[in-house]
Motif scaffolding. Structure first.
Motif, PDB file in Angstrom:
ATOM      1  N   ARG A   1      38.910  22.379  48.016  1.00 40.55           N
ATOM      2  CA  ARG A   1      38.470  23.334  46.990  1.00 40.55           C
ATOM      3  C   ARG A   1      38.644  24.749  47.511  1.00 40.55           C
ATOM      4  N   ASN A   2      39.668  25.431  46.985  1.00 45.75           N
ATOM      5  CA  ASN A   2      39.943  26.789  47.460  1.00 45.75           C
ATOM      6  C   ASN A   2      39.476  27.804  46.431  1.00 45.75           C
ATOM      7  N   ARG A   3      38.978  28.903  46.949  1.00 47.22           N
ATOM      8  CA  ARG A   3      38.480  29.932  46.027  1.00 47.22           C
ATOM      9  C   ARG A   3      39.007  31.313  46.421  1.00 47.22           C
ATOM     10  N   LEU A   4      39.489  32.015  45.428  1.00 48.38           N
ATOM     11  CA  LEU A   4      39.952  33.386  45.658  1.00 48.38           C
ATOM     12  C   LEU A   4      39.119  34.302  44.770  1.00 48.38           C
ATOM     13  N   PHE A   5      38.397  35.209  45.384  1.00 49.58           N
ATOM     14  CA  PHE A   5      37.544  36.137  44.629  1.00 49.58           C
ATOM     15  C   PHE A   5      38.211  37.499  44.569  1.00 49.58           C
ATOM     16  N   TYR A   6      38.390  37.988  43.368  1.00 51.77           N
ATOM     17  CA  TYR A   6      39.059  39.285  43.193  1.00 51.77           C
ATOM     18  C   TYR A   6      38.010  40.276  42.689  1.00 51.77           C
ATOM     19  N   LEU A   7      37.708  41.278  43.501  1.00 53.82           N
ATOM     20  CA  LEU A   7      36.671  42.248  43.132  1.00 53.82           C
ATOM     21  C   LEU A   7      37.293  43.446  42.406  1.00 53.82           C
ATOM     22  N   ALA A   8      37.337  43.372  41.087  1.00 58.06           N
ATOM     23  CA  ALA A   8      37.840  44.507  40.298  1.00 58.06           C
ATOM     24  C   ALA A   8      36.612  45.297  39.850  1.00 58.06           C
ATOM     25  N   LEU A   9      35.938  45.885  40.830  1.00 56.53           N
ATOM     26  CA  LEU A   9      34.589  46.413  40.593  1.00 56.53           C
ATOM     27  C   LEU A   9      34.429  47.826  41.117  1.00 56.53           C
ATOM     28  N   PRO A  10      33.440  48.566  40.589  1.00 56.36           N
ATOM     29  CA  PRO A  10      33.155  49.875  41.183  1.00 56.36           C
ATOM     30  C   PRO A  10      32.516  49.700  42.565  1.00 56.36           C
ATOM     31  N   PRO A  11      32.734  50.681  43.439  1.00 56.22           N
ATOM     32  CA  PRO A  11      32.278  50.542  44.826  1.00 56.22           C
ATOM     33  C   PRO A  11      30.771  50.348  44.952  1.00 56.22           C
ATOM     34  N   SER A  12      30.006  50.826  43.977  1.00 52.68           N
ATOM     35  CA  SER A  12      28.546  50.713  44.102  1.00 52.68           C
ATOM     36  C   SER A  12      28.083  49.258  44.211  1.00 52.68           C
TER      37      SER A  12
ATOM     38  N   ASN B   1      38.438  30.258  51.517  1.00 46.92           N
ATOM     39  CA  ASN B   1      37.811  31.289  50.694  1.00 46.92           C
ATOM     40  C   ASN B   1      38.492  32.605  51.018  1.00 46.92           C
ATOM     41  N   ARG B   2      38.857  33.330  49.987  1.00 47.59           N
ATOM     42  CA  ARG B   2      39.485  34.641  50.224  1.00 47.59           C
ATOM     43  C   ARG B   2      38.883  35.648  49.264  1.00 47.59           C
ATOM     44  N   ILE B   3      38.847  36.889  49.712  1.00 48.68           N
ATOM     45  CA  ILE B   3      38.297  37.939  48.863  1.00 48.68           C
ATOM     46  C   ILE B   3      39.283  39.111  48.822  1.00 48.68           C
ATOM     47  N   ILE B   4      39.560  39.568  47.612  1.00 56.13           N
ATOM     48  CA  ILE B   4      40.449  40.724  47.450  1.00 56.13           C
ATOM     49  C   ILE B   4      39.599  41.926  47.056  1.00 56.13           C
ATOM     50  N   VAL B   5      39.750  43.018  47.776  1.00 48.90           N
ATOM     51  CA  VAL B   5      39.010  44.229  47.439  1.00 48.90           C
ATOM     52  C   VAL B   5      39.983  45.393  47.259  1.00 48.90           C
ATOM     53  N   GLU B   6      39.522  46.386  46.530  1.00 47.69           N
ATOM     54  CA  GLU B   6      40.376  47.525  46.179  1.00 47.69           C
ATOM     55  C   GLU B   6      39.704  48.804  46.604  1.00 47.69           C
ATOM     56  N   LYS B   7      40.475  49.864  46.734  1.00 47.77           N
ATOM     57  CA  LYS B   7      39.896  51.158  47.013  1.00 47.77           C
ATOM     58  C   LYS B   7      38.937  51.586  45.890  1.00 47.77           C
ATOM     59  N   PRO B   8      38.034  52.511  46.040  1.00 48.76           N
ATOM     60  CA  PRO B   8      37.866  53.315  47.260  1.00 48.76           C
ATOM     61  C   PRO B   8      37.130  52.583  48.393  1.00 48.76           C
ATOM     62  N   PHE B   9      37.745  52.681  49.573  1.00 44.93           N
ATOM     63  CA  PHE B   9      37.090  52.171  50.778  1.00 44.93           C
ATOM     64  C   PHE B   9      36.360  53.343  51.424  1.00 44.93           C
ATOM     65  N   GLY B  10      35.279  53.737  50.828  1.00 41.47           N
ATOM     66  CA  GLY B  10      34.515  54.873  51.336  1.00 41.47           C
ATOM     67  C   GLY B  10      35.098  56.191  50.870  1.00 41.47           C
TER      68      GLY B  10
END
Ligand code: BG6
Length: 484
Positions: free
Chosen positions: A114-125, A145-154
């Protein structure tokens, strides 16, 4: 390799990024046959709606031509394995609910994996609470398990470090895929091949042959309603510190030992570490004003009045290593300009004077968008009975040369890489750290942290940028070539 039995969870499924990029890319991959077998897509966001309502939204996100019957049929298939579930971003029970929903899908899988890929298309807050809840409530024990994150990175070095270390408490570097979507663009990926698969380019790739390099990003529209986000970040954080610096690093790094993700990123970090923080007098800042019937930046209701946030910036970076000492790298980016264009322009030095006078310099241009191309400006003999040289071009425009090939969208390429577990085109933690070191002092100055904030110069909406631009680039030795 692609993992079968994968559930892709898009968090922030009703937001702008999901709409503009994530869903069209997922559908594009499905259409091209690149999604794993037994894939399911679960949209998650706060808005309450059912699958039918959600499918209606997906239909509006994905553009299919009226006469594209195959596309329409594929979209119907796509909807069959896409679901929606609503929930909060900061409470455990919502994520328990999400987990049960995923388990319901997985219970139909034949194999145990069971593989899971989480894509965070979210505001940084909400990055941190979501990352934490996903780990605590939604982590698969029997697969990847994998997680994708997007800028802003701080917003600067310190806040980036805080964010990274909070995320690292829950997700390892190997599980984390940080997107800089410029690394997914075809022509950015092409840079490594051009440089390291061609003796001709490789040999001329240094301070002995190159006078100056410009990496330019131009957009023909302003912030238009996105001013709230933009004003907090500004053009440098939005474009230069990430997208253009990434392009610079692949353009200037030494040859990696192999094409592996770690070898490539080791070299990128090494070259970035040779760049000192940007100096104030190597910087030109602008802000667009109303012109040609278009509103100025300050006319945007979502922008605070009197904001001095730059919507245009040109900055020159220097690389202190034997290959690049003394070569200026000018990064330029602006909103509300006269055209949409992203390109790298490498200007070579003058030929030694002697037999020719006033001859144009060679330039190698890598056009990232629109209309991907690589062209080299050269001088050739004027055809006919004379010996004069004229400037002309060797032109590799992709749509003319590779007529059968569809160039993938950056997000398609990157989501596929993440599904395969390939980190080559994602940003490693230490790359971010060094990128922020280069930009933090200048950003603090612009933010007015150590004194009055500098005032950007005005430029009209729809223009080439601030009028000071020409003298700015000439200062670094750029000479306009004849055939532009
Ligand atoms: C995003 C920026 O990262 O890149 C936007 O936040 C910008 O402001 C966009 O418009 C440009 O991406 P592309 O792929 O259209 O060049």
């Amino acid at each position: 390799a692609l993992k079968d039995n994968t559930v892709i969870v898009v968090l922030g499924a009703s937001g702008d990024l999901a709409k503009k990029k994530t869903y069209p890319a997922l559908f594009g991959l499905y259409r091209m046959g690149f999604l794993p077998r037994d894939v399911h897509i679960v949209g998650y966001a706060r808005t309450k709606m059912d699958d039918a309502e959600y499918h209606k939204r997906i239909t509006s996100y994905i553009k299919i031509a009226d006469d594209d019957e195959d596309g329409k049929a594929k979209l119907e298939e796509f909807k069959k394995f896409t679901f929606y579930i609503s929930g909060g971003y900061e409470d455990g029970p919502s994520f328990e609910n999400l987990n049960r929903f995923i388990e319901g899908i997985e219970s139909k899988y034949q194999s145990k994996e069971r593989n899971r890929l989480f894509y965070l298309a979210l505001p940084p807050s909400v990055f941190i609470p979501v990352a934490q809840h996903l780990k605590e409530q939604c982590y698969s024990k029997d697969g990847k398990n994998r997680i994708i994150v997007e800028k802003p990175f701080g917003k600067d070095l310190e806040s980036c470090r805080e964010l990274l270390s909070s995320l690292k408490q829950h997700w390892s570097e190997d599980e984390t895929f940080r997107i800089d979507h410029y690394l997914g663009k075809e022509m950015v990926k092409n840079i490594l091949v051009l440089r390291f698969a061609n003796v001709a380019f490789g040999a001329a790739w240094d301070k002995n042959s190159i006078s100056n390099v410009q990496i330019t990003f131009k957009e023909p529209f302003g912030t238009e309603g996105r001013g709230g986000y933009f004003d907090e970040f500004g053009i440098i954080r939005d474009i230069l510190q990430n997208h253009l610096l990434q392009v610079l690093s692949v353009l200037t790094m030494e040859r990696p030992v192999s094409f592996s993700a770690e070898d490539i990123r080791d070299e990128k970090v090494k070259v970035l570490r040779a760049i000192p923080p940007i100096e104030r007098n190597d910087t030109l800042l602008g802000q667009y004003v109303a012109a040609n019937g278009k509103p100025g930046y300050l006319d945007d209701d979502t922008v605070p009045p009197n904001s001095v946030c730059p919507t245009y910036a040109a900055t020159t970076l220097w690389i202190h290593n034997p290959r690049w000492e003394g070569v200026p790298f000018i990064l330029k980016a602006g909103k509300a300009l006269n055209e949409a264009k992203v390109e790298v322009r490498i200007q070579f030095k003058d030929v030694t004077q002697g037999i020719f006078k006033d001859i144009s310099r060679n330039e190698l241009v890598i056009r990232i968008q629109p209309s991907e191309a690589v062209y080299l400006k050269i001088n050739a003999k004027t055809p006919g009975l004379n010996t004069r040289a004229i400037p002309t071009e060797m032109d590799l425009t992709y749509k003319r040369r590779f007529t059968e090939i569809k160039i993938p969208e950056a997000y398609e390429a990157l989501i596929l890489d993440a599904l395969r577990g390939d980190h080559s085109n994602f940003v490693r933690d230490d790359e971010l750290d060094v990128a922020w070191k280069i930009f933090t002092p200048i950003l603090h100055w612009i933010d007015g942290k150590n004194g009055p904030a500098p005032k950007p110069v005005p430029y009209p909406y729809g223009s080439r940028g601030p009028k000071e631009l020409d003298s700015f680039i000439n200062k670094y030795g750029y000479k306009r070539t004849v055939a532009e």
